[in-house]
Design an enzyme around this catalytic site. Structure first.
Site, mmCIF file in Angstrom:
data_model
loop_
_atom_site.group_PDB
_atom_site.id
_atom_site.type_symbol
_atom_site.label_atom_id
_atom_site.label_comp_id
_atom_site.label_asym_id
_atom_site.label_seq_id
_atom_site.Cartn_x
_atom_site.Cartn_y
_atom_site.Cartn_z
ATOM 1 C CG ASP A 31 -2.073 0.966 1.098
ATOM 2 O OD1 ASP A 31 -2.419 1.344 -0.047
ATOM 3 O OD2 ASP A 31 -2.622 1.372 2.143
ATOM 4 N N GLY A 32 0.251 2.353 -0.451
ATOM 5 C CA GLY A 32 0.916 3.659 -0.382
ATOM 6 C C GLY A 32 1.482 4.145 -1.703
ATOM 7 C CG HIS A 48 -0.598 2.196 -9.136
ATOM 8 N ND1 HIS A 48 -0.726 1.815 -7.813
ATOM 9 C CD2 HIS A 48 -1.701 2.930 -9.429
ATOM 10 C CE1 HIS A 48 -1.875 2.289 -7.344
ATOM 11 N NE2 HIS A 48 -2.474 2.975 -8.293
ATOM 12 C CG LEU A 142 9.278 -16.675 -3.663
ATOM 13 C CD1 LEU A 142 9.251 -16.714 -2.138
ATOM 14 C CD2 LEU A 142 9.568 -15.262 -4.130
ATOM 15 N NE ARG A 205 -7.795 0.692 5.595
ATOM 16 C CZ ARG A 205 -7.672 2.002 5.801
ATOM 17 N NH1 ARG A 205 -7.845 2.512 6.999
ATOM 18 N NH2 ARG A 205 -7.377 2.819 4.789
ATOM 19 C CG LEU A 206 -6.158 -8.069 8.166
ATOM 20 C CD1 LEU A 206 -7.009 -9.191 8.749
ATOM 21 C CD2 LEU A 206 -4.961 -8.662 7.436
HETATM 22 C C1 IPE Z 1 -5.347 -2.817 -0.072
HETATM 23 O O1 IPE Z 1 -5.047 -1.479 -0.251
HETATM 24 C C2 IPE Z 1 -5.368 -3.531 -1.386
HETATM 25 C C3 IPE Z 1 -4.083 -3.706 -2.057
HETATM 26 C C4 IPE Z 1 -2.926 -3.344 -1.580
HETATM 27 C C5 IPE Z 1 -4.124 -4.365 -3.335
HETATM 28 P P1 IPE Z 1 -6.204 -0.372 -0.398
HETATM 29 O O2 IPE Z 1 -5.519 0.930 -0.587
HETATM 30 O O3 IPE Z 1 -7.154 -0.788 -1.444
HETATM 31 O O4 IPE Z 1 -6.923 -0.461 1.018
HETATM 32 P P2 IPE Z 1 -7.792 0.624 1.798
HETATM 33 O O5 IPE Z 1 -8.805 1.156 0.835
HETATM 34 O O6 IPE Z 1 -6.868 1.694 2.267
HETATM 35 O O7 IPE Z 1 -8.374 -0.123 2.950
HETATM 36 C C1 IPE Z 2 -1.652 0.196 -3.322
HETATM 37 O O1 IPE Z 2 -1.445 1.549 -3.367
HETATM 38 C C2 IPE Z 2 -1.912 -0.403 -4.669
HETATM 39 C C3 IPE Z 2 -3.274 -0.901 -4.849
HETATM 40 C C4 IPE Z 2 -4.221 -0.850 -3.977
HETATM 41 C C5 IPE Z 2 -3.588 -1.471 -6.136
HETATM 42 P P1 IPE Z 2 -2.656 2.576 -3.335
HETATM 43 O O2 IPE Z 2 -3.057 2.899 -4.723
HETATM 44 O O3 IPE Z 2 -3.747 2.116 -2.461
HETATM 45 O O4 IPE Z 2 -1.934 3.845 -2.694
HETATM 46 P P2 IPE Z 2 -2.551 4.858 -1.654
HETATM 47 O O5 IPE Z 2 -3.023 4.058 -0.482
HETATM 48 O O6 IPE Z 2 -3.657 5.567 -2.349
HETATM 49 O O7 IPE Z 2 -1.407 5.749 -1.298
HETATM 50 MG MG MG Z 3 -4.154 2.347 -0.505
#
Ligand code: IPE
Ligand code: IPE
Ligand code: MG
Length: 252
Positions: A31-32, A48, A142, A205-206
């Site tokens: 994430d992020g 991404h 892996l 969170r999960l």
């Molecule tokens: C979780 O991240 C899904 C993936 C990393 C693929 P999200 O960015 O979608 O999760 P929320 O919306 O913050 O819970």
């Molecule tokens: C995780 O990064 C990638 C996916 C969920 C596909 P995000 O796109 O959720 O990045 P943030 O959380 O908005 O920074």
């Molecule tokens: Mg996100």
């Protein structure tokens, strides 16, 4: 005596890992990406792209450390809610990753697998995934398990329907349905539950990831965004994991 329990600060980010206690299955909520890009004044998709590039680094290092399986949360069942352009870019990045990394994955002896409702992905993704499974199925390193169009609740619904079907056909007695029956009907069938679930990007969170499988997983969070999560961060997570006391409900 626990080996290598001393954190040797060779440099800021070096953690002495116990190579006999490397987690067998690591799952990562990557994430992020979007916030990483925003902070740099770039479009979300650039985040991404940087995230996809980082997969190579972490896959290579997990393989080197002897991790058996790495599950990456790549696209959730809820991520369809995002703007169409972003969804399309994510799907294209998946195809590009699988195509461009072909040699690297072979050189690293990686087996490509996936969990999630693959049949609902665009055809190009499905076709490329099929090629990747086929091309890597004889590798012995892996297992890189991509969670694609994956949701923990969706997976449980899916398992429930399959089990009900088996019960209705008389293949299994309802009274014999056990935890193993459920595990064996999840997308993760045959895969050990994750020892540790890492989440980058600061949220704790999960987000519907591996709901059944996480029963006794260790959780680990970092504020670092996924594109900035490097080998040293991975070592830190594993080091912390090795210093946790896993009791599984029992006593030491
Ligand atoms: C979780 O991240 C899904 C993936 C990393 C693929 P999200 O960015 O979608 O999760 P929320 O919306 O913050 O819970
Ligand atoms: C995780 O990064 C990638 C996916 C969920 C596909 P995000 O796109 O959720 O990045 P943030 O959380 O908005 O920074
Ligand atoms: Mg996100």
């Amino acid at each position: 005596m626990a080996l290598f329990k001393i954190k040797k600060k060779l440099n800021e980010n070096t953690y002495k890992l116990d190579m006999n206690a490397i987690p067998q299955h690591i799952a990562i909520i990557m994430d992020g990406n979007g916030r990483w890009a925003k902070a740099k004044g770039l479009p979300r998709v650039a985040g991404h792209k940087a995230g996809a590039e980082n997969v190579r680094t972490i896959v290579k290092e997990c393989n080197r450390l002897g991790v058996k399986a790495l599950t990456l949360y790549t696209f959730s069942t809820e991520n369809w809610k995002r703007p169409k352009d972003e969804v399309n870019a994510l799907m294209k990045l998946l195809v590009d990753y699988l195509k461009n990394e072909f040699k690297e994955l072979q050189d690293n002896n990686v087996v490509i697998k996936s969990i999630g409702n693959i049949q609902d992905l665009p055809k190009e993704c499905r076709d490329q995934l099929r090629k990747s499974y086929e091309n890597t199925k004889n590798n012995t390193g892996l297992v890189l398990n991509l969670a694609l169009n994956y949701g923990g609740r969706d997976e449980i619904v899916h398992a429930f329907k399959k089990i009900m079907n088996d019960v209705n056909k008389g293949d299994i007695l309802l009274s014999n349905v056990s935890e193993d029956t459920i595990s064996d009907n999840l997308f993760t069938k045959g895969l050990k539950d994750p020892d540790i679930i890492l989440r980058t990007g600061g949220e704790q969170r999960l987000s519907n990831f591996l709901l059944w499988q996480c029963a006794y997983s260790e959780f680990w969070y970092t504020n670092k965004s996924w594109p900035d999560f490097n080998e040293a961060e991975l070592h830190k997570a594993i080091y912390d994991f090795q210093n946790r006391d896993r009791r599984f409900g029992g006593l030491k």
